[in-house]
Design an enzyme around this catalytic site. Structure first.
Site, PDB file in Angstrom:
ATOM      1  N   ARG A   1      20.377  -8.532   4.195  1.00  0.00           N
ATOM      2  CA  ARG A   1      21.611  -8.045   3.566  1.00  0.00           C
ATOM      3  C   ARG A   1      22.483  -9.254   3.281  1.00  0.00           C
ATOM      4  O   ARG A   1      22.290 -10.334   3.836  1.00  0.00           O
ATOM      5  CB  ARG A   1      22.327  -7.066   4.489  1.00  0.00           C
ATOM      6  CG  ARG A   1      22.735  -7.647   5.816  1.00  0.00           C
ATOM      7  CD  ARG A   1      23.432  -6.629   6.720  1.00  0.00           C
ATOM      8  NE  ARG A   1      23.745  -7.204   8.005  1.00  0.00           N
ATOM      9  CZ  ARG A   1      24.743  -8.044   8.245  1.00  0.00           C
ATOM     10  NH1 ARG A   1      25.544  -8.409   7.280  1.00  0.00           N
ATOM     11  NH2 ARG A   1      24.951  -8.524   9.451  1.00  0.00           N
TER      12      ARG A   1
ATOM     13  N   ALA B   1      16.521 -17.841   7.943  1.00  0.00           N
ATOM     14  CA  ALA B   1      15.289 -17.824   8.733  1.00  0.00           C
ATOM     15  C   ALA B   1      15.064 -16.434   9.308  1.00  0.00           C
ATOM     16  O   ALA B   1      15.987 -15.779   9.787  1.00  0.00           O
ATOM     17  CB  ALA B   1      15.383 -18.846   9.858  1.00  0.00           C
TER      18      ALA B   1
ATOM     19  N   ALA C   1      12.782 -20.680   7.537  1.00  0.00           N
ATOM     20  CA  ALA C   1      11.566 -20.548   8.338  1.00  0.00           C
ATOM     21  C   ALA C   1      11.316 -19.096   8.724  1.00  0.00           C
ATOM     22  O   ALA C   1      12.228 -18.384   9.137  1.00  0.00           O
ATOM     23  CB  ALA C   1      11.688 -21.402   9.595  1.00  0.00           C
TER      24      ALA C   1
ATOM     25  N   HIS D   1       0.840  -1.197   0.000  1.00  0.00           N
ATOM     26  CA  HIS D   1       0.000   0.000   0.000  1.00  0.00           C
ATOM     27  C   HIS D   1       0.872   1.243   0.000  1.00  0.00           C
ATOM     28  O   HIS D   1       1.909   1.284   0.662  1.00  0.00           O
ATOM     29  CB  HIS D   1      -0.912   0.025   1.237  1.00  0.00           C
ATOM     30  CG  HIS D   1      -1.893  -1.102   1.257  1.00  0.00           C
ATOM     31  ND1 HIS D   1      -1.580  -2.335   1.760  1.00  0.00           N
ATOM     32  CD2 HIS D   1      -3.159  -1.176   0.812  1.00  0.00           C
ATOM     33  CE1 HIS D   1      -2.629  -3.130   1.630  1.00  0.00           C
ATOM     34  NE2 HIS D   1      -3.596  -2.454   1.063  1.00  0.00           N
TER      35      HIS D   1
END
Length: 138
Positions: free
Chosen positions: A114, A94, A76, A54
């Protein structure tokens, strides 16, 4: 393709899969902007692929596709945001929040994600589901 229990997907007609793809427990795939999965991909539990965002000023929504190239691992709880391409053979740690493209063969992690290192893997030789660790998972 294997989708484990608890996975949720929206706009499923806009999600495509190559071969040998595993989407793990409780993953969320928001297909509104389109998600293209290549082959030999593993997506960890609770990972999210969000294709709609948005505008902060107008609150209007817009969608952009996510592309997941061959041999990608997504850990995960990682979140992949609209418009991102995950390059072939890359690894997303993860819990990472990926808001920009990830180069092929790189390892990324953090919020925002990063570069951490590189992954040297021959994507063509990956045999994810032949590992003893997967026995009994399905």
């Amino acid at each position: 393709m294997t989708i484990l229990p608890g996975c949720t997907a929206t706009s499923v007609n806009r999600i495509s899969f190559g071969t040998d793809v595993l989407i793990s427990h409780r993953a969320f795939l928001q297909g509104a902007g389109e998600i293209r999965f290549g082959s030999k991909i593993m997506v960890g539990p609770g990972a999210m692929f969000i294709t709609t965002s948005h505008d902060i000023h107008t609150r209007l929504s817009s969608s952009s596709p996510i592309s997941v190239e061959d041999g990608v691992w997504v850990g995960a709880g990682a979140t992949i945001l609209p418009g991102v391409t995950l390059g072939a053979g890359c690894v997303v740690a993860a819990g990472a929040l990926v808001n920009r493209d990830v180069p092929a063969g790189s390892v990324v992690g953090g919020v925002p994600a990063r570069a951490l290192s590189s992954a040297s893997c021959n994507v063509k030789n990956i045999l994810y589901f032949e590992s003893p660790a997967w026995c009994g998972q399905f």
